[in-house]
Design a protein around this motif. Structure first.
Motif, PDB file in Angstrom:
ATOM      1  N   ALA A 107       0.814  -1.205   0.000  1.00  0.00           N
ATOM      2  CA  ALA A 107       0.000   0.000   0.000  1.00  0.00           C
ATOM      3  C   ALA A 107       0.859   1.271   0.000  1.00  0.00           C
ATOM      4  N   THR A 108       1.966   1.253   0.718  1.00  0.00           N
ATOM      5  CA  THR A 108       2.771   2.462   0.876  1.00  0.00           C
ATOM      6  C   THR A 108       3.853   2.592  -0.182  1.00  0.00           C
ATOM      7  N   LEU A 109       4.516   1.482  -0.516  1.00  0.00           N
ATOM      8  CA  LEU A 109       5.647   1.523  -1.444  1.00  0.00           C
ATOM      9  C   LEU A 109       5.321   0.976  -2.829  1.00  0.00           C
ATOM     10  N   GLY A 110       4.152   0.350  -2.967  1.00  0.00           N
ATOM     11  CA  GLY A 110       3.795  -0.234  -4.256  1.00  0.00           C
ATOM     12  C   GLY A 110       4.540  -1.525  -4.551  1.00  0.00           C
ATOM     13  N   MET A 111       4.959  -2.238  -3.505  1.00  0.00           N
ATOM     14  CA  MET A 111       5.676  -3.496  -3.705  1.00  0.00           C
ATOM     15  C   MET A 111       4.738  -4.539  -4.302  1.00  0.00           C
ATOM     16  N   PRO A 112       5.203  -5.295  -5.287  1.00  0.00           N
ATOM     17  CA  PRO A 112       4.375  -6.362  -5.863  1.00  0.00           C
ATOM     18  C   PRO A 112       4.153  -7.499  -4.860  1.00  0.00           C
ATOM     19  N   GLU A 113       3.105  -8.256  -5.074  1.00  0.00           N
ATOM     20  CA  GLU A 113       2.788  -9.387  -4.195  1.00  0.00           C
ATOM     21  C   GLU A 113       3.951 -10.364  -4.093  1.00  0.00           C
TER      22      GLU A 113
ATOM     23  N   GLY B  59      16.230   5.920  -1.671  1.00  0.00           N
ATOM     24  CA  GLY B  59      15.499   6.600  -2.731  1.00  0.00           C
ATOM     25  C   GLY B  59      14.106   7.028  -2.316  1.00  0.00           C
ATOM     26  N   ARG B  60      13.551   6.416  -1.263  1.00  0.00           N
ATOM     27  CA  ARG B  60      12.207   6.811  -0.847  1.00  0.00           C
ATOM     28  C   ARG B  60      12.252   8.145  -0.105  1.00  0.00           C
ATOM     29  N   GLN B  61      11.202   8.903  -0.265  1.00  0.00           N
ATOM     30  CA  GLN B  61      11.076  10.189   0.421  1.00  0.00           C
ATOM     31  C   GLN B  61      10.852   9.963   1.915  1.00  0.00           C
TER      32      GLN B  61
ATOM     33  N   PRO C 251       1.376  -0.656  19.647  1.00  0.00           N
ATOM     34  CA  PRO C 251       2.563  -0.042  19.050  1.00  0.00           C
ATOM     35  C   PRO C 251       3.738   0.101  20.024  1.00  0.00           C
ATOM     36  N   VAL C 252       3.465   0.170  21.316  1.00  0.00           N
ATOM     37  CA  VAL C 252       4.563   0.264  22.281  1.00  0.00           C
ATOM     38  C   VAL C 252       5.414  -1.012  22.267  1.00  0.00           C
ATOM     39  N   ASP C 253       4.859  -2.115  21.784  1.00  0.00           N
ATOM     40  CA  ASP C 253       5.575  -3.384  21.720  1.00  0.00           C
ATOM     41  C   ASP C 253       6.205  -3.646  20.352  1.00  0.00           C
ATOM     42  N   ILE C 254       6.206  -2.659  19.480  1.00  0.00           N
ATOM     43  CA  ILE C 254       6.781  -2.810  18.146  1.00  0.00           C
ATOM     44  C   ILE C 254       7.886  -1.772  17.967  1.00  0.00           C
ATOM     45  N   GLU C 255       9.017  -2.199  17.478  1.00  0.00           N
ATOM     46  CA  GLU C 255      10.101  -1.281  17.119  1.00  0.00           C
ATOM     47  C   GLU C 255      10.433  -1.516  15.652  1.00  0.00           C
ATOM     48  N   ILE C 256      10.442  -0.448  14.872  1.00  0.00           N
ATOM     49  CA  ILE C 256      10.677  -0.542  13.433  1.00  0.00           C
ATOM     50  C   ILE C 256      11.891   0.313  13.085  1.00  0.00           C
ATOM     51  N   THR C 257      12.811  -0.260  12.353  1.00  0.00           N
ATOM     52  CA  THR C 257      13.971   0.474  11.864  1.00  0.00           C
ATOM     53  C   THR C 257      14.071   0.275  10.363  1.00  0.00           C
ATOM     54  N   ILE C 258      14.222   1.368   9.636  1.00  0.00           N
ATOM     55  CA  ILE C 258      14.477   1.291   8.203  1.00  0.00           C
ATOM     56  C   ILE C 258      15.964   1.514   7.997  1.00  0.00           C
ATOM     57  N   LYS C 259      16.595   0.555   7.348  1.00  0.00           N
ATOM     58  CA  LYS C 259      18.016   0.651   7.022  1.00  0.00           C
ATOM     59  C   LYS C 259      18.132   0.774   5.508  1.00  0.00           C
ATOM     60  N   GLU C 260      18.671   1.895   5.068  1.00  0.00           N
ATOM     61  CA  GLU C 260      18.802   2.131   3.635  1.00  0.00           C
ATOM     62  C   GLU C 260      20.263   2.011   3.214  1.00  0.00           C
ATOM     63  N   GLN C 261      20.460   1.410   2.064  1.00  0.00           N
ATOM     64  CA  GLN C 261      21.782   1.316   1.485  1.00  0.00           C
ATOM     65  C   GLN C 261      21.718   1.861   0.063  1.00  0.00           C
ATOM     66  N   PRO C 262      22.838   2.412  -0.422  1.00  0.00           N
ATOM     67  CA  PRO C 262      22.866   2.850  -1.817  1.00  0.00           C
ATOM     68  C   PRO C 262      22.555   1.674  -2.743  1.00  0.00           C
TER      69      PRO C 262
ATOM     70  N   ASP D 176      14.660  -3.494 -14.742  1.00  0.00           N
ATOM     71  CA  ASP D 176      13.330  -4.087 -14.899  1.00  0.00           C
ATOM     72  C   ASP D 176      12.576  -4.306 -13.591  1.00  0.00           C
ATOM     73  N   LEU D 177      12.807  -3.465 -12.591  1.00  0.00           N
ATOM     74  CA  LEU D 177      12.034  -3.597 -11.352  1.00  0.00           C
ATOM     75  C   LEU D 177      10.568  -3.344 -11.647  1.00  0.00           C
ATOM     76  N   LYS D 178       9.706  -4.091 -10.982  1.00  0.00           N
ATOM     77  CA  LYS D 178       8.263  -3.946 -11.190  1.00  0.00           C
ATOM     78  C   LYS D 178       7.656  -2.979 -10.178  1.00  0.00           C
ATOM     79  N   TYR D 179       8.494  -2.201  -9.533  1.00  0.00           N
ATOM     80  CA  TYR D 179       8.038  -1.213  -8.553  1.00  0.00           C
ATOM     81  C   TYR D 179       9.015  -0.043  -8.579  1.00  0.00           C
ATOM     82  N   GLU D 180       8.563   1.090  -8.078  1.00  0.00           N
ATOM     83  CA  GLU D 180       9.379   2.293  -8.029  1.00  0.00           C
ATOM     84  C   GLU D 180      10.155   2.350  -6.726  1.00  0.00           C
ATOM     85  N   VAL D 181      11.382   2.786  -6.784  1.00  0.00           N
ATOM     86  CA  VAL D 181      12.173   2.995  -5.575  1.00  0.00           C
ATOM     87  C   VAL D 181      12.075   4.448  -5.144  1.00  0.00           C
ATOM     88  N   ASN D 182      12.021   5.366  -6.078  1.00  0.00           N
ATOM     89  CA  ASN D 182      11.983   6.798  -5.760  1.00  0.00           C
ATOM     90  C   ASN D 182      10.548   7.277  -5.591  1.00  0.00           C
ATOM     91  N   VAL D 183       9.916   6.878  -4.462  1.00  0.00           N
ATOM     92  CA  VAL D 183       8.548   7.289  -4.166  1.00  0.00           C
ATOM     93  C   VAL D 183       8.510   8.046  -2.847  1.00  0.00           C
TER      94      VAL D 183
END
Length: 128
Positions: free
Chosen positions: A28-34, A69-71, A94-105, A121-128
């Motif tokens: 829903a957020t990144l447009g990742m394929p199933e 690449g994501r905003q 949510p107090v029991d969930i910790e989320i970290t996004i690790k981005e690499q070039p 040929d990615l089937k999704y956008e990275v720069n969103v």
């Protein structure tokens, strides 16, 4: 790739549903394929999993590894979506969930025999 850590007695029974919930947010957020679900679950003994005070044994760590690449607003929306969907679907606060996004070039990713900056040929956008 997403890596999920938790106490095995609590994590194992919900792995499939948690994977669905996380992937729904990714779609829903990144447009990742199933078919781009890459989740790794690390169920741990309670004696090996230390976590902050004020959390329950449902405490779960979610590490999201992705090409940069994501905003900022897109990444924040993803985090908030995961919190909300986990709470709504699995009744974990949510107090029991910790989320970290690790981005690499992109050039630091390797898949299908090439690096991420070479793929065309990615089937999704990275720069969103």
């Amino acid at each position: 790739m997403i890596v999920i850590y938790g106490i095995k007695e609590n994590l194992n029974p919900i792995k499939a549903k948690l994977s669905d919930v996380i992937h729904q947010s990714m779609q829903a957020t990144l447009g990742m394929p199933e078919d781009k679900r890459i989740h790794r679950f690390i169920p741990m003994d309670k004696s090996d999993f230390y976590y902050p005070g004020g959390r329950s044994d449902n405490y779960t760590v979610i590490e999201i590894n992705m090409m940069e690449g994501r905003q900022i607003e897109t990444k924040k929306a993803l985090i908030k979506s995961i919190f909300q969907n986990i709470e709504n679907s699995l009744n974990i606060s949510p107090v029991d969930i910790e989320i970290t996004i690790k981005e690499q070039p992109k050039h630091c990713w390797g898949f299908r025999g090439i690096t991420g900056d070479e793929v065309k040929d990615l089937k999704y956008e990275v720069n969103v």
